[in-house]
Design an enzyme around this catalytic site. Structure first.
Site, short mmCIF file in Angstrom:
data_model
loop_
_atom_site.label_atom_id
_atom_site.label_comp_id
_atom_site.label_asym_id
_atom_site.label_seq_id
_atom_site.Cartn_x
_atom_site.Cartn_y
_atom_site.Cartn_z
N HIS A 1 -1.20 -1.38 -10.44
CA HIS A 1 -1.13 0.07 -10.28
C HIS A 1 -0.15 0.63 -11.31
O HIS A 1 0.77 -0.06 -11.75
CB HIS A 1 -0.66 0.43 -8.87
CG HIS A 1 -1.68 0.15 -7.82
ND1 HIS A 1 -1.63 0.73 -6.58
CD2 HIS A 1 -2.78 -0.65 -7.82
CE1 HIS A 1 -2.65 0.32 -5.85
NE2 HIS A 1 -3.36 -0.53 -6.58
N GLU B 1 2.38 2.65 -11.14
CA GLU B 1 3.79 2.60 -10.78
C GLU B 1 4.35 1.19 -10.92
O GLU B 1 5.46 0.99 -11.44
CB GLU B 1 4.00 3.09 -9.33
CG GLU B 1 3.60 4.54 -9.11
CD GLU B 1 2.13 4.73 -8.73
OE1 GLU B 1 1.81 5.83 -8.24
OE2 GLU B 1 1.31 3.82 -8.94
N CYS C 1 1.07 4.59 -3.32
CA CYS C 1 0.43 3.88 -2.22
C CYS C 1 1.47 2.99 -1.53
O CYS C 1 2.58 2.82 -2.03
CB CYS C 1 -0.75 3.07 -2.74
SG CYS C 1 -0.24 1.56 -3.61
N CYS D 1 2.94 0.28 -3.92
CA CYS D 1 3.85 0.86 -4.91
C CYS D 1 5.13 1.35 -4.26
O CYS D 1 6.21 1.22 -4.83
CB CYS D 1 3.15 1.99 -5.66
SG CYS D 1 1.78 1.40 -6.67
#
Length: 155
Positions: A52, A54, A82, A85
């Protein structure tokens, strides 16, 4: 200044879509007003469900600073992080997180993490993917080894 960095994260997310590197997400890490790391979502490009934006930006920032703690850094991200993250953000000890879209916006675009938030609240054995505890006599050995070792790097 926050709006400029957040706009850069949004632009990075849009660019990420156009070059097919992954989902519509972008993240930037800033230290003392300077961008030290940035990444778009790379899930499909890297064939890695943990890639992801992040998490990737955190990984890059840690390498740049040669430190796994980002206590004096801020994260700007195109969307509310999310659960995965969010965990990485807390472990990295970021100072603050600024985001543009929220999780409801993401869900409307087909990225719905609500089921994970619900799963976290369940007892491990009741989750959709059962997580089953096996009582092992040696289970605490790694923790005991950690606690008596003198040359650890605490975190």
């Amino acid at each position: 200044m926050h709006n400029q960095f957040l706009q850069q994260a949004i632009d990075l997310a849009s660019s990420n879509v156009l070059i097919n590197h992954g989902g519509p997400y972008g993240a930037i890490i800033v230290k003392k007003g300077v961008i030290i790391a940035e990444s778009g979502n790379r899930v499909t490009a890297d064939i890695d469900p943990t890639a992801h934006a992040e998490v990737m930006a955190i990984r890059l920032a840690c390498k740049v600073l040669n430190n796994f703690k980002l206590t004096d850094c801020m994260l700007y991200t195109s969307c509310e992080p999310c659960p995965m993250c969010l965990g990485a953000i807390y472990w990295a000890r970021l100072e603050a997180v600024y985001f543009a879209c929220n999780r409801q916006d993401a869900a409307k675009a087909g990225f719905d993490d609500d089921f994970i938030y619900k799963e976290i609240q369940l007892r491990p054995e009741k989750r959709h993917i059962p997580m089953l505890h096996i009582d092992m006599p040696s289970a605490n050995k790694p923790f005991n080894d950690w606690n008596i070792k003198k040359d650890i790097t605490p975190y």
